[in-house]
Design a protein around this motif. Structure first.
Motif, mmCIF file in Angstrom:
data_model
loop_
_atom_site.group_PDB
_atom_site.id
_atom_site.type_symbol
_atom_site.label_atom_id
_atom_site.label_comp_id
_atom_site.label_asym_id
_atom_site.label_seq_id
_atom_site.Cartn_x
_atom_site.Cartn_y
_atom_site.Cartn_z
ATOM 1 N N LEU A 1 -25.743 15.983 -48.555
ATOM 2 C CA LEU A 1 -26.867 16.652 -47.901
ATOM 3 C C LEU A 1 -28.151 16.485 -48.693
ATOM 4 O O LEU A 1 -29.227 16.308 -48.123
ATOM 5 N N LEU A 2 -28.068 16.551 -50.010
ATOM 6 C CA LEU A 2 -29.238 16.340 -50.854
ATOM 7 C C LEU A 2 -29.781 14.929 -50.670
ATOM 8 O O LEU A 2 -30.991 14.724 -50.550
ATOM 9 N N ASN A 3 -28.893 13.958 -50.601
ATOM 10 C CA ASN A 3 -29.305 12.565 -50.402
ATOM 11 C C ASN A 3 -29.984 12.389 -49.045
ATOM 12 O O ASN A 3 -31.010 11.733 -48.937
ATOM 13 N N ILE A 4 -29.421 12.978 -48.003
ATOM 14 C CA ILE A 4 -30.010 12.875 -46.665
ATOM 15 C C ILE A 4 -31.382 13.539 -46.639
ATOM 16 O O ILE A 4 -32.330 13.015 -46.058
ATOM 17 N N SER A 5 -31.521 14.701 -47.276
ATOM 18 C CA SER A 5 -32.816 15.387 -47.262
ATOM 19 C C SER A 5 -33.862 14.592 -48.028
ATOM 20 O O SER A 5 -35.032 14.581 -47.670
ATOM 21 N N MET A 6 -33.458 13.913 -49.104
ATOM 22 C CA MET A 6 -34.419 13.102 -49.853
ATOM 23 C C MET A 6 -34.826 11.869 -49.049
ATOM 24 O O MET A 6 -35.975 11.464 -49.070
ATOM 25 N N LEU A 7 -33.891 11.297 -48.325
ATOM 26 C CA LEU A 7 -34.209 10.114 -47.529
ATOM 27 C C LEU A 7 -35.112 10.446 -46.351
ATOM 28 O O LEU A 7 -35.892 9.617 -45.907
ATOM 29 N N SER A 8 -35.027 11.656 -45.823
ATOM 30 C CA SER A 8 -35.824 11.994 -44.657
ATOM 31 C C SER A 8 -37.313 12.049 -44.971
ATOM 32 O O SER A 8 -38.136 11.907 -44.091
ATOM 33 N N TYR A 9 -37.680 12.291 -46.240
ATOM 34 C CA TYR A 9 -39.083 12.349 -46.621
ATOM 35 C C TYR A 9 -39.613 11.031 -47.170
ATOM 36 O O TYR A 9 -40.787 10.916 -47.459
ATOM 37 N N SER A 10 -38.768 10.047 -47.341
ATOM 38 C CA SER A 10 -39.220 8.794 -47.952
ATOM 39 C C SER A 10 -39.985 7.935 -46.947
ATOM 40 O O SER A 10 -39.764 8.005 -45.742
ATOM 41 N N GLN A 11 -40.902 7.159 -47.465
ATOM 42 C CA GLN A 11 -41.678 6.220 -46.655
ATOM 43 C C GLN A 11 -41.137 4.806 -46.809
ATOM 44 O O GLN A 11 -41.212 3.998 -45.907
ATOM 45 N N VAL A 12 -40.623 4.522 -48.000
ATOM 46 C CA VAL A 12 -40.010 3.232 -48.314
ATOM 47 C C VAL A 12 -38.685 3.529 -49.005
ATOM 48 O O VAL A 12 -38.642 4.279 -49.970
ATOM 49 N N SER A 13 -37.606 2.954 -48.506
ATOM 50 C CA SER A 13 -36.278 3.197 -49.059
ATOM 51 C C SER A 13 -35.759 1.900 -49.687
ATOM 52 O O SER A 13 -35.568 0.905 -48.985
ATOM 53 N N PHE A 14 -35.532 1.918 -51.006
ATOM 54 C CA PHE A 14 -35.067 0.731 -51.722
ATOM 55 C C PHE A 14 -33.549 0.706 -51.774
ATOM 56 O O PHE A 14 -32.916 1.689 -52.142
ATOM 57 N N SER A 15 -32.965 -0.431 -51.420
ATOM 58 C CA SER A 15 -31.523 -0.594 -51.546
ATOM 59 C C SER A 15 -31.178 -1.508 -52.716
ATOM 60 O O SER A 15 -30.030 -1.535 -53.155
ATOM 61 N N LYS A 16 -32.162 -2.253 -53.220
ATOM 62 C CA LYS A 16 -31.930 -3.116 -54.383
ATOM 63 C C LYS A 16 -33.228 -3.235 -55.171
ATOM 64 O O LYS A 16 -34.291 -3.482 -54.611
ATOM 65 N N PHE A 17 -33.131 -3.045 -56.489
ATOM 66 C CA PHE A 17 -34.262 -3.247 -57.390
ATOM 67 C C PHE A 17 -33.661 -3.577 -58.749
ATOM 68 O O PHE A 17 -33.280 -2.683 -59.502
ATOM 69 N N LYS A 18 -33.517 -4.873 -59.038
ATOM 70 C CA LYS A 18 -32.849 -5.247 -60.282
ATOM 71 C C LYS A 18 -33.338 -6.600 -60.793
ATOM 72 O O LYS A 18 -33.977 -7.362 -60.077
ATOM 73 N N PHE A 19 -33.023 -6.842 -62.072
ATOM 74 C CA PHE A 19 -33.325 -8.121 -62.690
ATOM 75 C C PHE A 19 -32.173 -9.080 -62.448
ATOM 76 O O PHE A 19 -31.014 -8.684 -62.440
#
Length: 134
Positions: free
Chosen positions: A10-28
C-alpha cells in the motif's frame, strides 16, 4: 508477515500515485568501446511518464556509490581547496517531448569512470513541463 507485506504494498502504491516520472531502471553498465578504458561506465535508464501533462525535460542528479556504501569521491589537487576530499554529483538530462503513459529507454555513454564495482544513486529529479511549469 502478511501485514508487513500488505503495508509495504500500500505504501508503494500511494507513492506511485503521486509520481510524475516512474523509473524502472537506473544503473551503470560497462562501457568499454573496442576494449578501451576498462573502468568506464555508461548510465542506462528506463522510465514511464505517469503525469497527466506532457514533459519537455527530465533532469536527474546522482552519485556513484561504491561497494561499501560510500559516495565515490576524489581529491582536489592544486586548487584553492587543495588536498580536500570532494564528492561530485553527476547529472543526466533527457530532452522530450515525453508523452503521458509512455515508457522511454535512454542511455548516456562515458558518464562515470571508476575501476571497481559502483552503483548509480539518484537523489534529485527535476521536471520541466511543456507549458513552462517546473
Amino acid at each position: 508477515m502478511k501485514k508487513l507485506l500488505t503495508i509495504l504494498f500500500l505504501l508503494n502504491i500511494s507513492m506511485l500515485s503521486y509520481s510524475q516520472v516512474s523509473f524502472s531502471k537506473f544503473k551503470f553498465k560497462k562501457d568499454s568501446p573496442f576494449g578501451c578504458c576498462p573502468g568506464r561506465k555508461m548510465t542506462d535508464v528506463k522510465f514511464k511518464i505517469t503525469s497527466d501533462k506532457a514533459i519537455k525535460y527530465v533532469r536527474v542528479y546522482y552519485y556513484g556509490v561504491n561497494q561499501v556504501g560510500d559516495a565515490v569521491s576524489s581529491d582536489i589537487v592544486g586548487a584553492v581547496n587543495a588536498n580536500v576530499e570532494h564528492t561530485k554529483h553527476r547529472m543526466i538530462f533527457f530532452t522530450g517531448p515525453f508523452e503521458t503513459n509512455k515508457t522511454y529507454s535512454r542511455w548516456a555513454s562515458g558518464t562515470f569512470i571508476y575501476p571497481l564495482e559502483v552503483i548509480a544513486f539518484p537523489y534529485l529529479l527535476e521536471i520541466l513541463y511543456m507549458n513552462g511549469e517546473e
